[in-house]
Design an enzyme around this catalytic site. Structure first.
Site, mmCIF file in Angstrom:
data_model
loop_
_atom_site.group_PDB
_atom_site.id
_atom_site.type_symbol
_atom_site.label_atom_id
_atom_site.label_comp_id
_atom_site.label_asym_id
_atom_site.label_seq_id
_atom_site.Cartn_x
_atom_site.Cartn_y
_atom_site.Cartn_z
ATOM 1 N N CYS A 60 0.708 -1.081 0.216
ATOM 2 C CA CYS A 60 0.070 0.125 0.083
ATOM 3 C C CYS A 60 0.956 1.229 0.075
ATOM 4 O O CYS A 60 2.091 0.836 -0.562
ATOM 5 C CB CYS A 60 -1.081 0.064 1.114
ATOM 6 N N ARG A 61 0.485 2.380 0.733
ATOM 7 C CA ARG A 61 1.371 3.480 0.601
ATOM 8 C C ARG A 61 2.430 3.331 1.432
ATOM 9 O O ARG A 61 3.662 3.514 1.140
ATOM 10 C CB ARG A 61 0.558 4.867 0.955
#
Length: 106
Positions: A60-61
């Protein structure tokens, strides 16, 4: 329960990963061989997980959402690992990022 993890440096540049970020984040920039399945859609899209003999990285980020995804997927019997530092770390390491326009991690 400990969550299996991997680091960006351990992953090949052409790693097949599952990116669990939202559509706008994906469009802004993602790893070239990543498969996009937003976290909220994961339970209904298990059939789209890449088949691999190796552990599949989940990204994810920064690593929070992917950690939740990994925890759940491990309980379903999948061989997955959380990518530490997420796409921010991937970009910092100088790995390729592709996008519809100018690639950036948001």
């Amino acid at each position: 329960m400990s969550i299996p993890t991997t680091t960006v440096s351990e992953l090949p540049d052409d790693a097949v990963m599952v990116d669990v970020r939202e559509a706008d984040e994906w469009a802004a920039g993602h790893a070239p061989n990543a498969v996009h399945i937003p976290l909220g859609e994961l339970p209904g899209r298990l059939g789209e997980l890449p088949e691999s003999d190796d552990t599949v990285g989940i990204v994810c980020r920064m690593g929070g959402r992917s950690a939740r995804a990994v925890q759940w997927l491990v309980m379903q019997g999948y061989d997955v690992a959380n990518v530490e530092g997420g796409m921010l770390e991937w970009e910092r390491a100088g790995k390729a990022v592709v996008a519809d326009g100018d690639a950036r991690i948001i």
